[in-house]
Design a protein around this motif. Sequence first.
Motif, PDB file in Angstrom:
ATOM      1  N   ARG A  33       0.823  -1.202   0.000  1.00 40.29           N
ATOM      2  CA  ARG A  33       0.000   0.000   0.000  1.00 40.29           C
ATOM      3  C   ARG A  33       0.860   1.257   0.000  1.00 40.29           C
ATOM      4  NH1 ARG A  33      -2.545  -0.621   4.509  1.00 40.29           N
ATOM      5  NH2 ARG A  33      -1.516   1.066   5.618  1.00 40.29           N
ATOM      6  N   LYS A  34       2.002   1.216   0.702  1.00 41.56           N
ATOM      7  CA  LYS A  34       2.904   2.364   0.718  1.00 41.56           C
ATOM      8  C   LYS A  34       3.412   2.668  -0.692  1.00 41.56           C
ATOM      9  CE  LYS A  34       4.610   1.877   5.441  1.00 41.56           C
ATOM     10  NZ  LYS A  34       5.755   1.466   6.272  1.00 41.56           N
ATOM     11  N   VAL A  35       3.721   1.619  -1.444  1.00 41.30           N
ATOM     12  CA  VAL A  35       4.172   1.817  -2.827  1.00 41.30           C
ATOM     13  C   VAL A  35       3.041   2.409  -3.651  1.00 41.30           C
ATOM     14  CG1 VAL A  35       5.099   0.713  -4.893  1.00 41.30           C
ATOM     15  CG2 VAL A  35       5.817  -0.086  -2.656  1.00 41.30           C
ATOM     16  N   GLU A  36       1.844   1.862  -3.498  1.00 41.85           N
ATOM     17  CA  GLU A  36       0.684   2.359  -4.244  1.00 41.85           C
ATOM     18  C   GLU A  36       0.433   3.835  -3.953  1.00 41.85           C
ATOM     19  OE1 GLU A  36      -1.217   0.953  -6.495  1.00 41.85           O
ATOM     20  OE2 GLU A  36      -0.545  -1.124  -6.361  1.00 41.85           O
ATOM     21  N   GLN A  44       8.261   9.894  -7.758  1.00 45.07           N
ATOM     22  CA  GLN A  44       8.960   8.697  -8.213  1.00 45.07           C
ATOM     23  C   GLN A  44      10.038   8.243  -7.237  1.00 45.07           C
ATOM     24  OE1 GLN A  44      11.223   8.828 -11.850  1.00 45.07           O
ATOM     25  NE2 GLN A  44      11.158   6.618 -12.074  1.00 45.07           N
ATOM     26  N   THR A  45      10.761   9.186  -6.636  1.00 46.03           N
ATOM     27  CA  THR A  45      11.826   8.782  -5.713  1.00 46.03           C
ATOM     28  C   THR A  45      11.247   8.080  -4.488  1.00 46.03           C
ATOM     29  OG1 THR A  45      11.788  10.984  -4.706  1.00 46.03           O
ATOM     30  CG2 THR A  45      13.421  10.598  -6.430  1.00 46.03           C
ATOM     31  N   ALA A  50      10.081   3.065  -1.611  1.00 40.59           N
ATOM     32  CA  ALA A  50       9.086   2.172  -1.022  1.00 40.59           C
ATOM     33  C   ALA A  50       9.143   0.795  -1.678  1.00 40.59           C
ATOM     34  CB  ALA A  50       7.693   2.769  -1.177  1.00 40.59           C
ATOM     35  N   LEU A  51       9.360   0.777  -2.994  1.00 45.74           N
ATOM     36  CA  LEU A  51       9.463  -0.488  -3.721  1.00 45.74           C
ATOM     37  C   LEU A  51      10.676  -1.277  -3.252  1.00 45.74           C
ATOM     38  CD1 LEU A  51       8.159  -2.106  -6.062  1.00 45.74           C
ATOM     39  CD2 LEU A  51       9.848  -1.062  -7.550  1.00 45.74           C
ATOM     40  N   ARG A  78       4.848  -5.850 -11.721  1.00 45.16           N
ATOM     41  CA  ARG A  78       3.845  -4.837 -12.058  1.00 45.16           C
ATOM     42  C   ARG A  78       4.117  -3.516 -11.354  1.00 45.16           C
ATOM     43  NH1 ARG A  78      -1.679  -8.525 -12.200  1.00 45.16           N
ATOM     44  NH2 ARG A  78      -1.112  -9.676 -14.065  1.00 45.16           N
ATOM     45  N   LEU A  79       4.510  -3.605 -10.082  1.00 44.36           N
ATOM     46  CA  LEU A  79       4.809  -2.373  -9.341  1.00 44.36           C
ATOM     47  C   LEU A  79       6.034  -1.673  -9.912  1.00 44.36           C
ATOM     48  CD1 LEU A  79       4.162  -3.347  -5.623  1.00 44.36           C
ATOM     49  CD2 LEU A  79       2.916  -1.670  -6.980  1.00 44.36           C
ATOM     50  N   SER A  80       7.082  -2.464 -10.192  1.00 45.01           N
ATOM     51  CA  SER A  80       8.316  -1.843 -10.695  1.00 45.01           C
ATOM     52  C   SER A  80       8.107  -1.220 -12.059  1.00 45.01           C
ATOM     53  CB  SER A  80       9.469  -2.839 -10.731  1.00 45.01           C
ATOM     54  OG  SER A  80       9.153  -3.930 -11.547  1.00 45.01           O
ATOM     55  N   SER A  81       7.268  -1.837 -12.892  1.00 40.56           N
ATOM     56  CA  SER A  81       7.013  -1.243 -14.197  1.00 40.56           C
ATOM     57  C   SER A  81       6.229   0.059 -14.053  1.00 40.56           C
ATOM     58  CB  SER A  81       6.282  -2.230 -15.117  1.00 40.56           C
ATOM     59  OG  SER A  81       5.016  -2.540 -14.597  1.00 40.56           O
TER      60      SER A  81
END
Length: 88
Positions: A33-36, A44-45, A50-51, A78-81
């Motif tokens: 959720r933090k990444v989202e 982006q940073t 977070a990723l 999917r998250l990294s893309s």
Amino acid sequence: MANSPQAKKRARQNEARFAVNKARRSRIRTYLRKVEEAIASGDQTAAAAALKETQPELMRGVTKGVFHKNTAARKMSRLSSRVKAMGA
């Protein structure tokens, strides 16, 4: 209902395992959720940071049997893309 001593012990073990796995799953979802949220904010940073924190947690979930390996790989991919697309 468990009647034999070993069935009763199994039931206790299952409850304990369930609690541990539930906590692990919740912890991993928090990281996801933090990444989202970072992606949604457009930073982006922050999203990349977070990723980077999420990846080991997700893989630990795989090691502990909470998630399947391919599920974790798919989520990371999917998250990294999505994070990478923010830079473009």
